[in-house]
Scaffold this active site. Structure first.
Site, mmCIF file in Angstrom:
data_model
loop_
_atom_site.group_PDB
_atom_site.id
_atom_site.type_symbol
_atom_site.label_atom_id
_atom_site.label_comp_id
_atom_site.label_asym_id
_atom_site.label_seq_id
_atom_site.Cartn_x
_atom_site.Cartn_y
_atom_site.Cartn_z
ATOM 1 N N CYS A 79 0.846 -1.207 0.000
ATOM 2 C CA CYS A 79 0.000 0.000 0.000
ATOM 3 C C CYS A 79 0.877 1.252 0.000
ATOM 4 C CB CYS A 79 -0.914 -0.036 1.223
ATOM 5 S SG CYS A 79 -1.807 1.492 1.524
ATOM 6 N N CYS A 82 0.020 3.945 2.594
ATOM 7 C CA CYS A 82 0.423 3.494 3.930
ATOM 8 C C CYS A 82 1.862 3.891 4.226
ATOM 9 C CB CYS A 82 0.288 1.973 4.055
ATOM 10 S SG CYS A 82 -1.398 1.339 3.898
#
Length: 323
Positions: A79, A82
C-alpha cells in the site's frame, strides 16, 4: 479516498461507564505509583509504537486501552499511501510523548482483525479507548487534520475515561537499567476484589468491597469512583428504559421518576441531559424532594469525575438554583 472524520457521539454507554471506572482507577494508580517511585512503569519512546497481531490484540490493544488511548494503523507492504501515513503516525506517537499508543496491524497477516473492524480500504485508522472502538479516518490525511483528530481523541480519553497517557522515560530500557518495581498499595487486594465483582456484574459485592476501603480511607479516590460506578450500574440493571422514560415524561414533578431517568441518561452517554434533568428537579422542588434530587446529582458527579468540564458547568447551574 477522502479521510473520514471520527464521531465521538455515543461513546459512553452502560458498558463504557463500567470501563471508565476501571480506566480512571488504573490511571490514578499508575500516576500515584510513578510519583512514589520516581518514574516507575515508564516506557521508552520506542515502546510507543508496537506491531500487533490477532494473538496479542486483546493484551496489547484492549487491555492497554484502559491505560492510554490506542491508535490502530491498518496497513500493508504493498500500500503506497500506507508508506506515507505510517511514518507520520509513528513520528506523532513519539512527539505526543505517551498521550497515545500506536499499534500497527499488517492486514495481510491479520485478515480476521480486518474483517472485525469492517475495513474496506487501507490505510485505515481506528482508536480503542477503555475498550471502545472508534473510527478515526480512512485514507491519507493531512498532518494538520490528523493532529486535530488526535487532540480530540486525547481529550475524550481524559474527560470521559480519566486516561492521561503513559509515562515516557528516554532512558527506560537502556542497557544495565534495573527493572522498576511497583510496590503494592495498602488496599490493592480489596480494590482488586471490587473490580472482580464488578466484572462479574456482582454489584452488591463490588459496593461492599469499595465501602470496606472507604471505612479506613474515606478519601480514597479509586474507591469513591468505583462505589459511584457500582451503585449506578446496580440501579439501572433491572430498569425498563421505555417505562422509566415514559414515567418521567408524564410526571415532570415526580422526583423519583426524574432521578431514575437521569440514571438512564448517564449510562446512555447523555451526561448533560442527566445533569440538566436533576438541576431542573432541584429548581422545581423544595424540602426533602429537593434534597433527594440534589444528593443524586452529587452522586452522578462522582461517576463522571470532578475535573470533567460538564461537572463544573452543572455545579454552577446547581448553585444558581439553590442560591
Amino acid at each position: 479516498m477522502q479521510p473520514r472524520n471520527m464521531s465521538m457521539s455515543g461513546v459512553v454507554d452502560l458498558a463504557a461507564v463500567k470501563a471508565a471506572g476501571e480506566a480512571k482507577a488504573k490511571a490514578e494508580q499508575a500516576r500515584a505509583e510513578a510519583a512514589r517511585t520516581g518514574g516507575a512503569g515508564a516506557v521508552s519512546p520506542a515502546a510507543l509504537v508496537i506491531d500487533v497481531d490477532e494473538a496479542g490484540f486483546e493484551r496489547d490493544v484492549l487491555q492497554r486501552s484502559a491505560e492510554v488511548p490506542v491508535v490502530i494503523d491498518f496497513w500493508a507492504e504493498w500500500c503506497e499511501p500506507c508508506k506515507q501515513l505510517g511514518p507520520l503516525l509513528e513520528r506523532l506517537a513519539v512527539e505526543y510523548n505517551g498521550r497515545f499508543l500506536l499499534a500497527k496491524v499488517d492486514v495481510d497477516a491479520n485478515q480476521m482483525l480486518m474483517q472485525q473492524f469492517g475495513i474496506q480500504g487501507i490505510p485505515a485508522v481506528f482508536a480503542v479507548v477503555a475498550g471502545q472502538a472508534l473510527p478515526l479516518f480512512q485514507g491519507a490525511a493531512p498532518e494538520a487534520q490528523i493532529r486535530e483528530t488526535l487532540d480530540q481523541l486525547i481529550q475524550v480519553g481524559e474527560e470521559r475515561f480519566g486516561l492521561t497517557g503513559i509515562v515516557v522515560d528516554p532512558d527506560a530500557g537502556a542497557p544495565g537499567a534495573a527493572p522498576a518495581e511497583v510496590p503494592a498499595g495498602p488496599y490493592d487486594a480489596l480494590l482488586e476484589a471490587a473490580a472482580s465483582a464488578l466484572d462479574a456484574n456482582d454489584f452488591p459485592g463490588a459496593i461492599q468491597a469499595y465501602k470496606n476501603v472507604l471505612v479506613d480511607d474515606p478519601g480514597n479516590p479509586e474507591a469513591k469512583l468505583g462505589l459511584a460506578q457500582a451503585e449506578l450500574l446496580g440501579r439501572v440493571q433491572s430498569m425498563d428504559p421505555q417505562a422509566v422514560r415514559k414515567e418521567a415524561a408524564d410526571n415532570p414533578g415526580d422526583v423519583d421518576a426524574q432521578i431514575a431517568a437521569a440514571d438512564l441518561d448517564l449510562v446512555g452517554g447523555h451526561v448533560e441531559d442527566a445533569f440538566g434533568r436533576l438541576v431542573e428537579a432541584v429548581r422545581r422542588t423544595a424540602g426533602d424532594d429537593r434534597n433527594t434530587a440534589r444528593l443524586r446529582l452529587l452522586e452522578l458527579f462522582e461517576v463522571i469525575g470532578p475535573e470533567d468540564p460538564r461537572v463544573t458547568a452543572a455545579r454552577t447551574a446547581l448553585a444558581r438554583v439553590l442560591f
